[in-house]
Each structure stands twice: as structure tokens, then as C-alpha cells.
Design a protein around this motif. Structure first.
Motif, mmCIF file in Angstrom:
data_model
loop_
_atom_site.group_PDB
_atom_site.id
_atom_site.type_symbol
_atom_site.label_atom_id
_atom_site.label_comp_id
_atom_site.label_asym_id
_atom_site.label_seq_id
_atom_site.Cartn_x
_atom_site.Cartn_y
_atom_site.Cartn_z
ATOM 1 N N GLU A 126 0.825 -1.209 0.000
ATOM 2 C CA GLU A 126 0.000 0.000 0.000
ATOM 3 C C GLU A 126 0.857 1.257 0.000
ATOM 4 O O GLU A 126 0.509 2.258 -0.642
ATOM 5 C CB GLU A 126 -0.949 -0.008 1.197
ATOM 6 C CG GLU A 126 -2.099 -0.997 1.054
ATOM 7 C CD GLU A 126 -2.906 -0.748 -0.220
ATOM 8 O OE1 GLU A 126 -3.272 0.419 -0.498
ATOM 9 O OE2 GLU A 126 -3.156 -1.726 -0.953
ATOM 10 N N HIS A 127 1.966 1.243 0.702
ATOM 11 C CA HIS A 127 2.842 2.415 0.728
ATOM 12 C C HIS A 127 3.408 2.698 -0.665
ATOM 13 O O HIS A 127 3.418 3.849 -1.116
ATOM 14 C CB HIS A 127 3.976 2.202 1.727
ATOM 15 C CG HIS A 127 3.543 2.308 3.149
ATOM 16 N ND1 HIS A 127 4.314 1.886 4.207
ATOM 17 C CD2 HIS A 127 2.411 2.791 3.701
ATOM 18 C CE1 HIS A 127 3.682 2.097 5.334
ATOM 19 N NE2 HIS A 127 2.518 2.641 5.059
ATOM 20 N N VAL A 128 3.880 1.663 -1.337
ATOM 21 C CA VAL A 128 4.432 1.860 -2.679
ATOM 22 C C VAL A 128 3.333 2.331 -3.629
ATOM 23 O O VAL A 128 3.529 3.276 -4.416
ATOM 24 C CB VAL A 128 5.089 0.566 -3.195
ATOM 25 C CG1 VAL A 128 5.597 0.764 -4.628
ATOM 26 C CG2 VAL A 128 6.247 0.142 -2.294
ATOM 27 N N ALA A 129 2.167 1.698 -3.573
ATOM 28 C CA ALA A 129 1.063 2.074 -4.462
ATOM 29 C C ALA A 129 0.621 3.510 -4.226
ATOM 30 O O ALA A 129 0.306 4.242 -5.183
ATOM 31 C CB ALA A 129 -0.111 1.114 -4.271
ATOM 32 N N GLN A 130 0.587 3.949 -2.981
ATOM 33 C CA GLN A 130 0.177 5.323 -2.684
ATOM 34 C C GLN A 130 1.177 6.329 -3.244
ATOM 35 O O GLN A 130 0.791 7.380 -3.769
ATOM 36 C CB GLN A 130 0.019 5.520 -1.173
ATOM 37 C CG GLN A 130 -0.490 6.893 -0.746
ATOM 38 C CD GLN A 130 -1.945 7.155 -1.108
ATOM 39 O OE1 GLN A 130 -2.578 6.376 -1.835
ATOM 40 N NE2 GLN A 130 -2.491 8.254 -0.605
ATOM 41 N N ARG A 143 -2.911 21.310 2.355
ATOM 42 C CA ARG A 143 -3.252 20.411 3.474
ATOM 43 C C ARG A 143 -3.594 19.024 2.961
ATOM 44 O O ARG A 143 -3.193 18.008 3.533
ATOM 45 C CB ARG A 143 -4.450 20.963 4.253
ATOM 46 C CG ARG A 143 -4.191 22.220 5.043
ATOM 47 C CD ARG A 143 -5.403 22.571 5.903
ATOM 48 N NE ARG A 143 -5.319 23.946 6.370
ATOM 49 C CZ ARG A 143 -5.988 24.957 5.842
ATOM 50 N NH1 ARG A 143 -6.835 24.752 4.831
ATOM 51 N NH2 ARG A 143 -5.835 26.173 6.324
ATOM 52 N N ARG A 144 -4.366 18.969 1.879
ATOM 53 C CA ARG A 144 -4.778 17.662 1.360
ATOM 54 C C ARG A 144 -3.578 16.880 0.823
ATOM 55 O O ARG A 144 -3.504 15.662 0.978
ATOM 56 C CB ARG A 144 -5.829 17.856 0.263
ATOM 57 C CG ARG A 144 -6.639 16.606 -0.020
ATOM 58 C CD ARG A 144 -7.858 16.927 -0.860
ATOM 59 N NE ARG A 144 -8.779 17.797 -0.162
ATOM 60 C CZ ARG A 144 -9.657 17.394 0.743
ATOM 61 N NH1 ARG A 144 -9.711 16.113 1.072
ATOM 62 N NH2 ARG A 144 -10.451 18.247 1.333
ATOM 63 N N ASP A 200 -2.914 13.345 2.417
ATOM 64 C CA ASP A 200 -2.968 12.154 1.567
ATOM 65 C C ASP A 200 -1.645 11.401 1.583
ATOM 66 O O ASP A 200 -1.627 10.169 1.504
ATOM 67 C CB ASP A 200 -3.334 12.538 0.130
ATOM 68 C CG ASP A 200 -4.792 12.942 -0.015
ATOM 69 O OD1 ASP A 200 -5.560 12.737 0.954
ATOM 70 O OD2 ASP A 200 -5.164 13.476 -1.078
ATOM 71 N N ALA A 201 -0.534 12.129 1.670
ATOM 72 C CA ALA A 201 0.773 11.467 1.741
ATOM 73 C C ALA A 201 1.014 10.861 3.114
ATOM 74 O O ALA A 201 1.629 9.790 3.232
ATOM 75 C CB ALA A 201 1.885 12.453 1.408
ATOM 76 N N GLY A 202 0.523 11.507 4.153
ATOM 77 C CA GLY A 202 0.693 10.986 5.515
ATOM 78 C C GLY A 202 2.157 10.741 5.838
ATOM 79 O O GLY A 202 3.020 11.587 5.559
ATOM 80 N N ARG A 208 -12.196 21.025 7.811
ATOM 81 C CA ARG A 208 -10.874 21.308 8.397
ATOM 82 C C ARG A 208 -9.831 21.458 7.289
ATOM 83 O O ARG A 208 -8.964 22.334 7.352
ATOM 84 C CB ARG A 208 -10.507 20.154 9.336
ATOM 85 C CG ARG A 208 -9.104 20.230 9.916
ATOM 86 C CD ARG A 208 -8.991 21.352 10.938
ATOM 87 N NE ARG A 208 -7.700 21.290 11.605
ATOM 88 C CZ ARG A 208 -6.546 21.709 11.076
ATOM 89 N NH1 ARG A 208 -6.534 22.207 9.861
ATOM 90 N NH2 ARG A 208 -5.420 21.621 11.756
ATOM 91 N N MET A 209 -9.927 20.611 6.272
ATOM 92 C CA MET A 209 -9.011 20.705 5.150
ATOM 93 C C MET A 209 -9.204 22.027 4.404
ATOM 94 O O MET A 209 -8.243 22.688 4.014
ATOM 95 C CB MET A 209 -9.261 19.553 4.171
ATOM 96 C CG MET A 209 -8.838 18.207 4.695
ATOM 97 S SD MET A 209 -7.050 18.038 4.691
ATOM 98 C CE MET A 209 -6.932 16.291 5.072
ATOM 99 N N GLU A 210 -10.468 22.410 4.205
ATOM 100 C CA GLU A 210 -10.783 23.580 3.390
ATOM 101 C C GLU A 210 -10.473 24.889 4.103
ATOM 102 O O GLU A 210 -9.931 25.827 3.499
ATOM 103 C CB GLU A 210 -12.255 23.533 2.991
ATOM 104 C CG GLU A 210 -12.670 24.630 2.026
ATOM 105 C CD GLU A 210 -11.980 24.492 0.672
ATOM 106 O OE1 GLU A 210 -11.710 25.535 0.055
ATOM 107 O OE2 GLU A 210 -11.711 23.364 0.247
ATOM 108 N N ARG A 211 -10.794 24.948 5.391
ATOM 109 C CA ARG A 211 -10.745 26.240 6.079
ATOM 110 C C ARG A 211 -9.725 26.312 7.195
ATOM 111 O O ARG A 211 -9.542 27.374 7.803
ATOM 112 C CB ARG A 211 -12.145 26.557 6.628
ATOM 113 C CG ARG A 211 -13.135 26.825 5.512
ATOM 114 C CD ARG A 211 -14.589 26.639 5.900
ATOM 115 N NE ARG A 211 -14.988 27.383 7.091
ATOM 116 C CZ ARG A 211 -16.227 27.354 7.603
ATOM 117 N NH1 ARG A 211 -17.161 26.611 7.001
ATOM 118 N NH2 ARG A 211 -16.519 28.039 8.683
ATOM 119 N N GLY A 212 -9.054 25.203 7.481
ATOM 120 C CA GLY A 212 -8.116 25.216 8.590
ATOM 121 C C GLY A 212 -8.856 25.039 9.905
ATOM 122 O O GLY A 212 -10.060 24.751 9.943
ATOM 123 N N PRO A 213 -8.162 25.229 11.028
ATOM 124 C CA PRO A 213 -8.796 25.038 12.341
ATOM 125 C C PRO A 213 -9.961 26.004 12.547
ATOM 126 O O PRO A 213 -9.869 27.192 12.229
ATOM 127 C CB PRO A 213 -7.652 25.324 13.326
ATOM 128 C CG PRO A 213 -6.402 25.190 12.529
ATOM 129 C CD PRO A 213 -6.745 25.609 11.139
#
Length: 469
Positions: free
Chosen positions: A329-333, A355-356, A360-362, A442-447
């Protein structure tokens, strides 16, 4: 048999080996350092573990070494006994004179009484040298020292006989090309080409081990090219030779196969230490291109969504090679995300998009940075500098947002318990949907301030007919 004293001076015999040698001599048996231990010593490479060969049978070996340290017998069916002597792990194998049925890789284990016969059955001449631990006699019946000096892989018997006995040796040849920076003799390469189909006798688990060792070597590009040139890659990694058929997306006749090998080289240059996940991702990042190749009306070649197709193909290939689920999964991501940056343009991404990207990369973000930078192989210096500058800018923005918002721990402003309490609902899928809605905010507007997060949750609940809101 040729025995000479000169090379013995180049091989240091560790104290642990001397202790073992004294015990075997006292018991009336021979003991020789063999195989990779001797080869690496002559190359000036360190080898913490030691390999030995002896005329003593396994039961006798157990009695001899039992007082020297902890022992293990996981390889005893093949005549190997392990013992920990001081800080070193030592493996002692009874002289072998195996016979192969040539239908599988498993030999009919037969013990021998001759060091010469034992060395003859080994894979390559540079691994078929021995040094007696007690009298320091160096034994090299097949010219392994000369082959090592020339950096050439040859087999003690004919390569056809050797590979028919054990086809895995063909992958080991490619692995040694990568790890030892050697080449293969012309007759060895010819036999690998003619006998490539024999590799299908080998279990995928053993193939996986060899491919991993090859990729983690000092020169994986050379090992991979040998696999492709001999047709072995068609059997164990067909996605790689398939890349030779695709021109790049700029309509130029740049070979995607050559591009892939260059990306692998460049990714390795960015590593802090050998990273198998990153190296597999570099190798597979463009494998979706042949399946997505299209000729556009303007004559240019496109590979739309090759990262999506490539990620699916990556999962399929690594599963077929029996890699662990998380590794796959790590390689595929990484393959899936490797093109995302190219939408960054001149920095037009919103904070939400940044942010995304990070989320998404984590935990793969640092590897993604390396992969994306490695994927630039253009000869146009101005374009290369522009891409590098744009990624520098993206990394600065990530650092700034990380400092302000703790990007690595992005969570909705309300947790699951608060969602259930505010909406008066039990655990279940509805909580998950509410959680995802707040995460998107949260992704769109931050905290968000707590009161604002609560208001957004209640608005969402009313719009979705959630009872109790």
C-alpha cells in the motif's frame, strides 16, 4: 585442486573462527571459511556473520559446538547448524554433494566427504573459495580469485548445468551485479537468456527476496538491465520491459524505460539510507503509461490517469510477489500521488490543497518529496530549474502550515464522542459521515473555533435529516 598461500594473508580469521577451528581439530574434523565470507574478506567488505564448511556430519557438529554458545537447527535438514560464538552468528554446513531432480529447486540432500565436491556445487566461482581455519590453506579450484579480481561472474560447472540445478541462481547473478558491481560472463548471460523460463520453478517468496536484495544494492540499475536483457524480467517483473514501448507525454521519443531507470538513480541519490519503499516506487511510478498511451489529434502522446492505473498495477504486482500488505500500500500510494505536484503550477494551490497533499501522503510525505524531485529527467535546464524552484516553494508552504496548524495531526475540530453527544446518536456509520464532513471543512478552512465547528455540525445534521440535531 590448486592450493596457494598468498591470498590467505588477505583474509583475517576472527577469534570466533579460531575458537571453532580448535574445537573441530580436537574432534578430528576439518573446518573452512567458505562462500560469501571469503569473497567479502578478499573485497575488503565487512561480514558480521561467518559461513563454514566441514566434513563433520550435523550430529557431530552439534556435539562439537554445543559448549561454545547457543545453537539453532533451522537449516539442519540441509546440513546447517548455527551457533552464536561471542558476538558473531556462525553457520556450519556439512560438505554437500547434492543431486537435483531439475523439476523443482529442492535438492536431494547428500553429504560429501570432499571440500572440492562441496565447492563445485556452489553458484559462482567467486563464491567457491575456501580458507582452512586451522592451517590457513586457501583453496580455489575454479579460479574464483581471478574472476573476483576481474569482477566477472562465472559458474564452477557450465552455466547450463548450474541453472538447471537451481534456476534461482539466475536472479542471484543479477543481484550480485547490483550488490557487488560485477558483470556476468558472456556464457552466463547466454544461459540466463536461453533458460529464463526455468525461473518459474522458483517460489514467488524466493523471487521477492532476490528482487529486494537487488534493489537495495549499490547499482540496482545494472541488475535490472540484466534482467530485462535476458528476458528474466518478462517472467518476474513484466511491467518493466513493457516501458520500452512508450514515448513520453511530450511526444518526444524518450524511452520511458530509460527514464524510469534514471528516476531510480536520482531517488537513490536523495536517500539518507537505502529505502526499499522509495526504490520500488521509483521503479514502478510510470508502469501505467503503456496501458494509458493515447495519440492526441495534435500528434502528441498522452498518458491520462496513468498514476491511477499504475497504482492498481503496483498493487497487483507486489501482491503477486507476496510483499506484505502495508508495504504494498505504501508503494502504491506513492505511485498514485507522484503526479499530484504538477498541478501546483506557480503556486496557485490554496492552503486547502496543500493540506490535502500532506494528509494524503501521511507518513510517506518525505518519500513523496524525493520521488517527485527524482521524476524530473528533462535535459531542458530552464524547465528543470523551474520545477525544482516550484517544489522548493511547495515545501516552504508545507513547513509554514505545519508550524501553524500541526499538519501531521490533522483531525476534525470535534471528535467522535463529541459528535455523538451533540447529535444524540449512537456509534455507527452516521458518526463516520459526520466526521468526514468535519474533516473536509478542516481541510478547506483550517482550524475552526469550537462554537463554529458545533454550528457547522448541527447545520449538516439538519440538512441530512439527522434526528436529535
Amino acid at each position: 585442486m590448486m592450493s596457494v598461500q598468498g591470498p590467505a594473508e588477505l583474509i583475517a580469521v576472527p577469534d570466533e573462527a579460531r575458537r571453532l577451528g580448535a574445537a573441530f581439530v580436537q574432534a578430528g574434523h576439518e573446518l573452512h571459511l567458505v562462500g560469501g565470507t571469503v569473497r567479502d574478506a578478499l573485497m575488503g567488505r565487512t561480514d558480521e556473520d561467518l559461513d563454514f564448511a566441514t566434513d563433520a556430519r550435523p550430529d557431530d557438529v552439534m556435539r562439537i559446538v554445543g559448549q561454545l554458545g547457543p545453537t539453532w537447527t533451522t537449516g539442519i535438514e540441509f546440513g546447517t547448524v548455527g551457533v552464536q560464538v561471542g558476538e558473531r552468528q556462525c553457520e556450519i554446513t556439512t560438505f554437500r554433494a547434492d543431486r537435483y531432480d531439475r523439476m523443482s529447486r529442492k535438492p536431494e540432500v547428500a553429504y560429501g566427504d570432499s571440500l572440492l565436491d562441496d565447492l563445485r556445487r556452489r553458484d559462482f566461482t567467486m563464491n567457491a573459495m575456501a580458507l582452512s581455519v586451522t592451517d590457513r590453506v586457501f583453496t580455489d579450484p575454479f579460479g574464483g580469485l581471478g574472476d573476483l579480481a576481474r569482477g566477472v561472474l562465472r559458474t564452477p560447472s557450465t552455466p547450463e548445468e548450474s541453472f538447471a540445478d537451481d534456476p534461482l541462481r539466475m536472479l542471484r547473478a543479477a543481484r550480485f551485479v547490483s550488490t557487488l558491481r560485477v558483470t556476468v560472463a558472456s556464457e552466463v548471460q547466454a544461459a540466463m537468456t536461453a533458460m529464463a523460463g526455468e525461473i518459474e520453478r522458483i517460489s514467488v517468496e524466493r523471487v521477492q527476496v532476490e528482487l529486494s536484495k537487488l534493489l537495495l544494492g549499490a547499482a540496482p540499475r545494472d541488475g535490472l538491465q540484466l534482467l530485462v536483457d535476458t528476458g528474466l524480467a518478462d517472467r518476474v517483473l513484466p511491467e518493466l520491459p513493457a516501458l520500452r514501448m512508450a514515448a513520453d507525454e511530450h511526444g518526444q521519443h524518450k524511452d520511458v524505460y530509460a527514464h524510469t531507470l534514471q528516476v531510480l538513480d536520482q531517488a537513490i541519490d536523495l536517500e539518507d539510507s537505502p529505502d526499499l519503499v522509495l526504490r520500488w516506487a521509483a521503479l514502478l511510478h510510470d508502469i501505467g503509461k503503456p496501458a494509458t498511451r493515447r495519440m492526441e489529434p495534435d500528434g502528441r502522446v498522452s498518458f491520462h490517469h496513468h498514476e491511477v492505473v499504475g497504482a492498481k498495477m503496483t498493487r497487483k504486482r507486489l501482491r503477486a510477489l507476496a510483499y506484505p500488505r502495508d508495504f504494498t500500500e505504501h508503494v502504491a500510494q506513492l505511485v498514485y500521488l507522484h503526479l499530484r505536484f504538477h498541478g501546483y503550477g506557480r503556486g496557485e494551490w490554496t492552503d486547502s490543497a496543500v493540506r490535502r497533499y500532506v494528509t494524503d501522503a501521511g507518513p510517506l510525505l518525505d518519500r513523496l518529496h524525493k520521488l517527485v524531485r527524482s521524476d524530473c529527467t528533462t535535459r531542458n535546464r530552464r524547465r528543470a530549474q523551474a520545477l525544482s524552484a516550484a517544489y522548493d516553494a511547495l515545501e516552504r508552504r508545507i513547513a509554514e502550515l505545519r508550524a501553524r496548524e500541526e499538519l501531521d495531526r490533522i483531525r476534525p475540530d470535534l471528535d467522535g464522542n463529541e459528535i455523538m453527544a451533540l447529535l444524540g446518536i449512537p456509534p455507527g456509520p452516521l458518526v463516520g459521515r459526520a466526521y468526514q464532513h468535519l474533516l473536509a471543512l478542516r481541510m478547506e478552512r483550517g482550524p475552526l473555533p469550537h462554537d463554529e465547528a458545533v454550528a457547522e455540525l448541527l447545520t449538516w445534521a439538519r440538512e441530512h435529516g439527522v434526528q436529535g440535531a
